[in-house]
Scaffold this active site. Structure first.
Site, PDB file in Angstrom:
ATOM      1  N   GLU A 139       0.852  -1.055  -0.099  1.00  0.00           N
ATOM      2  CA  GLU A 139      -0.160   0.091   0.035  1.00  0.00           C
ATOM      3  C   GLU A 139       0.738   1.204  -0.069  1.00  0.00           C
ATOM      4  O   GLU A 139       2.190   1.163   0.452  1.00  0.00           O
ATOM      5  CB  GLU A 139      -0.837   0.139   1.173  1.00  0.00           C
ATOM      6  N   GLY A 143       5.000  -1.076   2.807  1.00  0.00           N
ATOM      7  CA  GLY A 143       5.658  -2.014   1.882  1.00  0.00           C
ATOM      8  C   GLY A 143       6.256  -3.214   2.662  1.00  0.00           C
ATOM      9  O   GLY A 143       5.722  -4.256   2.840  1.00  0.00           O
ATOM     10  N   SER A 144       7.476  -2.958   3.313  1.00  0.00           N
ATOM     11  CA  SER A 144       8.173  -4.009   3.985  1.00  0.00           C
ATOM     12  C   SER A 144       7.441  -4.461   5.407  1.00  0.00           C
ATOM     13  O   SER A 144       7.591  -5.598   5.404  1.00  0.00           O
ATOM     14  CB  SER A 144       9.500  -3.400   4.332  1.00  0.00           C
ATOM     15  N   GLY A 358      31.709  -5.343 -21.446  1.00  0.00           N
ATOM     16  CA  GLY A 358      32.149  -3.958 -21.846  1.00  0.00           C
ATOM     17  C   GLY A 358      30.915  -3.396 -22.659  1.00  0.00           C
ATOM     18  O   GLY A 358      29.785  -3.592 -22.235  1.00  0.00           O
ATOM     19  N   GLU A 382       8.187  -9.363  -3.125  1.00  0.00           N
ATOM     20  CA  GLU A 382       8.161 -10.476  -2.149  1.00  0.00           C
ATOM     21  C   GLU A 382       9.115 -10.614  -0.841  1.00  0.00           C
ATOM     22  O   GLU A 382       9.439 -11.369  -0.156  1.00  0.00           O
ATOM     23  CB  GLU A 382       8.463 -11.960  -2.679  1.00  0.00           C
ATOM     24  N   THR A 384      12.112  -7.599   0.829  1.00  0.00           N
ATOM     25  CA  THR A 384      13.567  -7.126   0.101  1.00  0.00           C
ATOM     26  C   THR A 384      14.583  -7.917   0.669  1.00  0.00           C
ATOM     27  O   THR A 384      14.468  -8.545   1.854  1.00  0.00           O
ATOM     28  CB  THR A 384      13.929  -5.497   0.438  1.00  0.00           C
TER      29      THR A 384
HETATM   30  C1  LIG Z   1       8.155  -3.964 -10.054  1.00  0.00           C
HETATM   31  C2  LIG Z   1       7.618  -4.368  -8.832  1.00  0.00           C
HETATM   32  C3  LIG Z   1       6.454  -5.283  -8.729  1.00  0.00           C
HETATM   33  C4  LIG Z   1       5.797  -5.675  -7.364  1.00  0.00           C
HETATM   34  N1  LIG Z   1       4.875  -6.589  -7.426  1.00  0.00           N
HETATM   35  C5  LIG Z   1       4.113  -6.662  -6.232  1.00  0.00           C
HETATM   36  C6  LIG Z   1       2.931  -7.649  -6.000  1.00  0.00           C
HETATM   37  O1  LIG Z   1       2.690  -8.139  -7.052  1.00  0.00           O
HETATM   38  N2  LIG Z   1       2.310  -7.522  -4.968  1.00  0.00           N
HETATM   39  C7  LIG Z   1       2.735  -6.647  -4.048  1.00  0.00           C
HETATM   40  O2  LIG Z   1       1.875  -6.558  -2.880  1.00  0.00           O
HETATM   41  N3  LIG Z   1       3.804  -5.693  -4.053  1.00  0.00           N
HETATM   42  C8  LIG Z   1       4.690  -5.702  -5.050  1.00  0.00           C
HETATM   43  N4  LIG Z   1       5.417  -5.131  -4.977  1.00  0.00           N
HETATM   44  C9  LIG Z   1       5.915  -4.264  -3.929  1.00  0.00           C
HETATM   45  C10 LIG Z   1       7.137  -4.687  -3.330  1.00  0.00           C
HETATM   46  O3  LIG Z   1       6.789  -6.005  -2.669  1.00  0.00           O
HETATM   47  C11 LIG Z   1       7.497  -3.652  -2.207  1.00  0.00           C
HETATM   48  O4  LIG Z   1       8.193  -2.590  -3.079  1.00  0.00           O
HETATM   49  C12 LIG Z   1       8.483  -4.158  -1.343  1.00  0.00           C
HETATM   50  O5  LIG Z   1       8.029  -4.985  -0.261  1.00  0.00           O
HETATM   51  C13 LIG Z   1       9.407  -2.981  -0.276  1.00  0.00           C
HETATM   52  O6  LIG Z   1       8.604  -2.146  -0.009  1.00  0.00           O
HETATM   53  P1  LIG Z   1       8.605  -0.577  -0.159  1.00  0.00           P
HETATM   54  O7  LIG Z   1       8.552  -0.182  -1.649  1.00  0.00           O
HETATM   55  O8  LIG Z   1       7.417   0.028   0.478  1.00  0.00           O
HETATM   56  O9  LIG Z   1       9.897  -0.023   0.339  1.00  0.00           O
HETATM   57  P2  LIG Z   1      10.138   0.330   1.973  1.00  0.00           P
HETATM   58  O10 LIG Z   1       9.526  -0.757   2.895  1.00  0.00           O
HETATM   59  O11 LIG Z   1       9.718   1.524   2.016  1.00  0.00           O
HETATM   60  O12 LIG Z   1      11.827  -0.044   1.963  1.00  0.00           O
HETATM   61  C14 LIG Z   1      12.676   0.885   1.424  1.00  0.00           C
HETATM   62  C15 LIG Z   1      14.215   0.404   1.907  1.00  0.00           C
HETATM   63  O13 LIG Z   1      14.130   0.299   3.450  1.00  0.00           O
HETATM   64  C16 LIG Z   1      14.596  -1.205   3.629  1.00  0.00           C
HETATM   65  N5  LIG Z   1      14.125  -1.456   4.953  1.00  0.00           N
HETATM   66  C17 LIG Z   1      12.664  -1.401   5.354  1.00  0.00           C
HETATM   67  N6  LIG Z   1      12.219  -1.816   6.462  1.00  0.00           N
HETATM   68  C18 LIG Z   1      13.670  -2.270   6.972  1.00  0.00           C
HETATM   69  C19 LIG Z   1      14.026  -2.659   8.117  1.00  0.00           C
HETATM   70  N7  LIG Z   1      13.249  -3.220   9.111  1.00  0.00           N
HETATM   71  N8  LIG Z   1      15.483  -3.162   8.328  1.00  0.00           N
HETATM   72  C20 LIG Z   1      16.285  -2.731   7.369  1.00  0.00           C
HETATM   73  N9  LIG Z   1      15.994  -2.218   6.049  1.00  0.00           N
HETATM   74  C21 LIG Z   1      14.505  -1.952   6.008  1.00  0.00           C
HETATM   75  C22 LIG Z   1      14.154  -1.946   2.528  1.00  0.00           C
HETATM   76  O14 LIG Z   1      14.753  -3.208   2.431  1.00  0.00           O
HETATM   77  C23 LIG Z   1      14.375  -1.043   1.366  1.00  0.00           C
HETATM   78  O15 LIG Z   1      15.689  -1.163   0.919  1.00  0.00           O
HETATM   79  C24 LIG Z   1       6.233  -4.765  -6.224  1.00  0.00           C
HETATM   80  C25 LIG Z   1       7.235  -3.753  -6.514  1.00  0.00           C
HETATM   81  C26 LIG Z   1       7.629  -3.623  -7.505  1.00  0.00           C
HETATM   82  C27 LIG Z   1       8.782  -2.508  -7.844  1.00  0.00           C
END
Ligand SMILES: Cc1cc2nc3c(=O)[nH]c(=O)nc-3n(C[C@H](O)[C@H](O)[C@H](O)COP(=O)(O)OP(=O)(O)OC[C@H]3O[C@@H](n4cnc5c(N)ncnc54)[C@H](O)[C@@H]3O)c2cc1C
Length: 405
Positions: A139, A143-144, A358, A382, A384
């Site tokens: 949403e 995300g995470s 290259g 799924e 990060t």
């Molecule tokens: C092309 C694409 C397809 C996708 N398909 C789907 C899908 O089919 N269904 C779905 O539900 N989602 C989907 N996603 C979403 C994806 O699962 C999320 O982008 C991902 O889970 C990360 O969430 P975020 O982008 O909000 O990043 P954030 O959660 O904001 O994270 C940003 C950064 O902070 C790091 N981070 C966050 N929390 C912590 C922590 N506690 N400790 C250390 N580091 C942390 C993360 O690893 C990342 O590097 C898709 C995304 C993309 C780009």
């Protein structure tokens, strides 16, 4: 008994067939749909029909995400089983040797299908077995930290009423249904999060826009709104009971099956880059010699050997996680290990292949630059890289999610 690292005999034919399909049906259209972002790869309809035919004949297709599930019986009393999870990772790796974005666009093989296969009961598996289902967890504010989702599901008579917004839904526009994570009661935390199958065309569900992306451009990625969107109670996957002692267990079980699949995508994409790079190095007069130590070979050959070792480590973790799922062993940690290792490996390997080759690697004359773009998502969706490591650390240290954030 010695460990055999060969693919199981009974799955070799499936693996080889998947490789042929990848070579003859996916590779030829790979660049076309990288350039034509948001255009549906109509060639996939034929491929999906072929896979349906194989599935109807009783054989596991192994080409997509729909086959994964926990099974009850073991193989001819041997005590161990090489089942649908192992077949799926081997098939998916080969298909992604062809093209990750196209694999993700295969009708009826979405990550929502594996959620239905993993969490749905027999009736739901029968009702939704033929649909193409995408998976909507992420949403705008979550995300995470998927425990923080705000989409709500409120029981009203014999229907649930969904409200909220989902972003980055892979195949969200093309699929026939979306598996939506929503909370039954925000005050009860993660245990109240359930998944609901919402068929396309249900009033109140609107696809708002499609994303433009770095890679996997053949795959559509949608933003979807739910405004008073009603689904029958029977569309809630698994149990409607809120068991706070179980925490996230229900919905999260899907990840134990889907993370090895993403690891397989990474293994396949990296394998493609390694195969082409080996060939290009060979043509440039650099031979990789497997009988001599890396340190006495050219820098390019030594780098290649190191990349192959990294690839092999990821592949073994992928096999382990899938095998454990086939044998009903708890594999949450191994699934995260496989996903973490393979996601990072694919990013590193594909980009290093661009570097080794290259200008040939960087230009669009070959697919190396595309694979470097495609692979990055495998380290993000799924869960990060960082989140997988967090899950593994919690398991190793015996700490809860509240104790280690
Ligand atoms: C092309 C694409 C397809 C996708 N398909 C789907 C899908 O089919 N269904 C779905 O539900 N989602 C989907 N996603 C979403 C994806 O699962 C999320 O982008 C991902 O889970 C990360 O969430 P975020 O982008 O909000 O990043 P954030 O959660 O904001 O994270 C940003 C950064 O902070 C790091 N981070 C966050 N929390 C912590 C922590 N506690 N400790 C250390 N580091 C942390 C993360 O690893 C990342 O590097 C898709 C995304 C993309 C780009």
């Amino acid at each position: 008994m010695p460990i055999s690292l060969d693919d199981p005999k009974k799955l070799r034919q499936l693996r080889d067939q998947a490789h042929q399909v990848a070579m003859n049906m996916l590779r030829p259209i790979s660049r076309t749909y990288d350039r034509a972002e948001h255009e549906y790869p109509k060639e996939l309809d034929l491929l999906a029909a072929m896979i349906d035919g194989i599935s109807e004949s009783g054989a596991s297709s192994g080409a997509g995400a729909s086959g994964v599930k926990r099974e009850d019986a073991d193989d001819e009393g041997s005590g161990v089983k090489n089942g649908t999870n192992l077949a799926s990772v081997l098939g998916i790796a080969e298909m992604c040797w062809g093209d990750v974005g196209l694999l993700l666009s295969l009708p009826r093989q979405g990550l929502g299908n594996s959620a239905i296969a993993s969490v749905g009961d027999a009736d739901q598996q029968a009702r939704f077995g033929d649909v193409w289902a995408s998976m909507a967890i992420t949403e705008p504010d979550t995300g995470s930290d998927s425990a923080g989702i705000r989409t709500t599901a409120v029981l009203d008579g014999d229907e649930y009423v969904l409200n909220g917004e989902k972003i980055f839904v892979t195949s969200g526009d093309r699929s026939d249904a979306v598996v939506v994570w929503a909370t039954l009661d925000k005050d009860l935390g993660r245990a109240a999060i359930k998944s609901f199958v919402v068929p396309k065309g249900t009033p109140g569900m609107t696809v708002e826009r499609l994303e433009h992306k770095l890679g996997i451009r053949a795959s559509d990625t949608a933003t979807i709104r739910f405004d008073d969107c009603r689904v029958p109670v029977a569309n809630l996957l698994g149990s409607p009971d809120i068991d706070t002692s179980q925490g996230f267990a229900g919905a999260m079980a899907t990840f134990d099956n889907t993370r090895p699949l993403v690891a397989a995508m990474a293994v396949g994409c990296a394998q493609a880059a390694l195969d082409l790079t080996r060939d290009l190095l060979d043509r440039a007069g650099v031979t990789v010699d497997y009988d001599r130590p890396a340190v006495v070979q050219s820098a390019a050959a030594a780098k290649f050997l190191q990349m192959e070792a990294d690839w092999e480590a990821a592949r073994l973790l992928m096999l382990q996680a899938a095998w454990m799922a086939d044998n009903r062993k708890a594999n949450a940690m191994e699934a995260s290990m496989a996903k973490a290792k393979a996601g990072r490996m694919a990013s590193d390997v594909t980009l290093s292949c661009v570097e080794l080759c290259g200008s040939v690697g960087y230009s669009e004359g070959e697919l190396l630059e595309k694979w470097a773009r495609d692979s990055k998502i495998l380290d993000i969706f799924e869960g990060t890289q960082q989140i997988q490591q967090l899950i593994v650390a919690r398991r190793v240290l015996g700490l809860s999610s509240a104790e280690l954030k």
